[in-house]
Design a protein around this motif. Structure first.
Motif, PDB file in Angstrom:
ATOM      1  N   LYS A  12       1.078  -1.369   0.175  1.00 36.65           N
ATOM      2  CA  LYS A  12       0.160  -0.099  -0.104  1.00 36.65           C
ATOM      3  C   LYS A  12       1.050   1.688  -0.288  1.00 36.65           C
ATOM      4  O   LYS A  12       1.992   1.572   1.196  1.00 36.65           O
ATOM      5  CB  LYS A  12      -0.723   0.205   1.073  1.00 36.65           C
ATOM      6  N   VAL A  51      -1.430  -1.441  -4.692  1.00 36.30           N
ATOM      7  CA  VAL A  51      -2.908  -0.287  -3.559  1.00 36.30           C
ATOM      8  C   VAL A  51      -2.358   0.804  -4.062  1.00 36.30           C
ATOM      9  O   VAL A  51      -1.134   0.978  -2.979  1.00 36.30           O
ATOM     10  CB  VAL A  51      -3.517  -0.756  -3.015  1.00 36.30           C
ATOM     11  N   GLY A  53      -3.137   5.018  -2.908  1.00 38.63           N
ATOM     12  CA  GLY A  53      -3.807   6.414  -2.702  1.00 38.63           C
ATOM     13  C   GLY A  53      -3.790   7.813  -4.174  1.00 38.63           C
ATOM     14  O   GLY A  53      -3.821   7.152  -5.146  1.00 38.63           O
ATOM     15  N   MET A  78     -11.427   7.441  -6.046  1.00 39.13           N
ATOM     16  CA  MET A  78     -11.126   6.682  -6.600  1.00 39.13           C
ATOM     17  C   MET A  78     -10.551   6.878  -7.938  1.00 39.13           C
ATOM     18  O   MET A  78      -9.806   5.601  -8.744  1.00 39.13           O
ATOM     19  CB  MET A  78     -11.915   5.512  -6.343  1.00 39.13           C
ATOM     20  N   THR A  81      -6.731   7.513  -7.852  1.00 38.63           N
ATOM     21  CA  THR A  81      -5.859   6.176  -7.755  1.00 38.63           C
ATOM     22  C   THR A  81      -5.238   5.624  -8.876  1.00 38.63           C
ATOM     23  O   THR A  81      -3.799   4.440  -8.855  1.00 38.63           O
ATOM     24  CB  THR A  81      -6.298   5.273  -6.943  1.00 38.63           C
ATOM     25  N   GLY A 134      -9.592   2.050  -5.730  1.00 44.22           N
ATOM     26  CA  GLY A 134     -10.373   1.964  -4.461  1.00 44.22           C
ATOM     27  C   GLY A 134     -11.487   0.253  -4.357  1.00 44.22           C
ATOM     28  O   GLY A 134     -10.602  -0.873  -5.595  1.00 44.22           O
ATOM     29  N   THR A 135     -12.574  -0.223  -3.803  1.00 42.04           N
ATOM     30  CA  THR A 135     -12.839  -1.011  -3.907  1.00 42.04           C
ATOM     31  C   THR A 135     -13.753  -0.899  -4.821  1.00 42.04           C
ATOM     32  O   THR A 135     -14.640  -1.711  -5.014  1.00 42.04           O
ATOM     33  CB  THR A 135     -13.670  -1.095  -2.548  1.00 42.04           C
ATOM     34  N   THR A 141     -11.595   2.901   2.245  1.00 39.22           N
ATOM     35  CA  THR A 141     -10.153   4.419   1.933  1.00 39.22           C
ATOM     36  C   THR A 141      -9.135   2.378   0.940  1.00 39.22           C
ATOM     37  O   THR A 141     -10.102   2.034   1.749  1.00 39.22           O
ATOM     38  CB  THR A 141      -9.712   4.176   3.719  1.00 39.22           C
ATOM     39  N   THR A 142      -8.349   3.307   0.853  1.00 39.08           N
ATOM     40  CA  THR A 142      -7.372   2.744   0.324  1.00 39.08           C
ATOM     41  C   THR A 142      -6.666   1.669   1.080  1.00 39.08           C
ATOM     42  O   THR A 142      -5.925   0.893   0.332  1.00 39.08           O
ATOM     43  CB  THR A 142      -6.583   3.691  -0.470  1.00 39.08           C
ATOM     44  N   THR A 145      -8.842  -1.187   0.566  1.00 40.59           N
ATOM     45  CA  THR A 145      -8.756  -2.098  -0.996  1.00 40.59           C
ATOM     46  C   THR A 145      -7.207  -2.594  -0.264  1.00 40.59           C
ATOM     47  O   THR A 145      -7.444  -4.118  -0.526  1.00 40.59           O
ATOM     48  CB  THR A 145      -8.702  -0.655  -1.176  1.00 40.59           C
TER      49      THR A 145
END
Length: 238
Positions: A12, A51, A53, A78, A81, A134-135, A141-142, A145
């Motif tokens: 992350k 992942v 942000g 999102m 990202t 993201g999701t 939040t990431t 995620t």
């Protein structure tokens, strides 16, 4: 050189870190350095998904405080990202390695849709997989995620890259007496209210028995050191 202890990880990265010394946007030298770090870590033999942000471009919560609805603001975040993933993908490929961006959103002209099977396929091909969007849902939040995707693809750990070398009892930049933790349980991390990740991410990691390793990405070679368990960080597990 010690062998990596994890076969597959999700890393992350914060969007803010991609801005470098700028207040916002994408700092190319920082992105290039991160690309090199990811490639070097992958060469140790670990499959890597990332992942990223979007806070260097837009933060959904902040946008929503200015009059835009929270779902719309989160969707803007999102999408940011995905932009960061594309920048990192390009940097990785310029260095001669393979990468692929997968998104939680359907946008075929830009990136492929995230699925577990696609992720497994590209990891097996030796690609660094960048997970954007993201999701795909607001209010998450990431950080969450990263844990969710790690559980979905069978990763063995989540590596949370920050500006400090672990979790402290207080902000070490403001409180010189802050105590650094070598290890915490998921429950201790939640109960302590440590801001390095949100409580939902810690709770999901606890439910899925995923360790989270918090470390400083500012140190050269830190990803590889964490993979070999020679690096400095805080392990959140159990």
């Amino acid at each position: 050189m010690a062998e990596p202890v994890y076969r597959r990880v999700v890393i992350k990265l914060s969007g803010e870190y991609l801005a470098g010394t700028q207040s916002c946007g994408i700092d190319q030298s920082t992105v290039d350095r991160l690309a090199g770090e990811l490639i070097a870590a992958q060469k140790l033999g670990t499959e890597i998904a990332v992942v990223v942000g979007g806070g260097n471009i837009v933060r959904g919560l902040e946008v929503s405080l200015r009059g835009i609805s929270r779902p719309t603001g989160d969707t803007m975040g999102m999408l940011a990202t995905v932009m960061n993933c594309l920048a990192l993908e390009a940097a990785i490929e310029r260095k001669g390695a393979l990468a692929r961006t997968l998104s939680a959103f359907v946008m075929p002209e830009i990136s492929e849709l995230f699925t577990r099977s696609a992720t497994h396929k590209y990891l097996a091909e030796g690609r660094i997989v960048l997970l954007g969007g993201g999701t795909g849902n607001p209010f998450f939040t990431t950080d969450t995620t990263a844990v969710l995707r790690a559980a979905e693809i069978g990763a063995q750990a989540v590596l949370k890259a920050t500006n400090v070398d672990g979790i402290y009892s207080a902000d070490p930049k403001k409180d010189p007496s802050a105590r650094r933790f070598d290890r915490l349980s998921h429950s201790e991390a939640i109960e302590g209210g440590y801001k390095v990740m949100d409580a939902t991410a810690f709770a999901l990691a606890r439910e899925t028995s995923l360790p989270i390793i918090v470390f400083s990405i500012a140190e050269p070679g830190s990803i590889g050191a964490i993979l070999r368990r020679t690096g400095r960080g805080t392990v959140v597990a159990g």
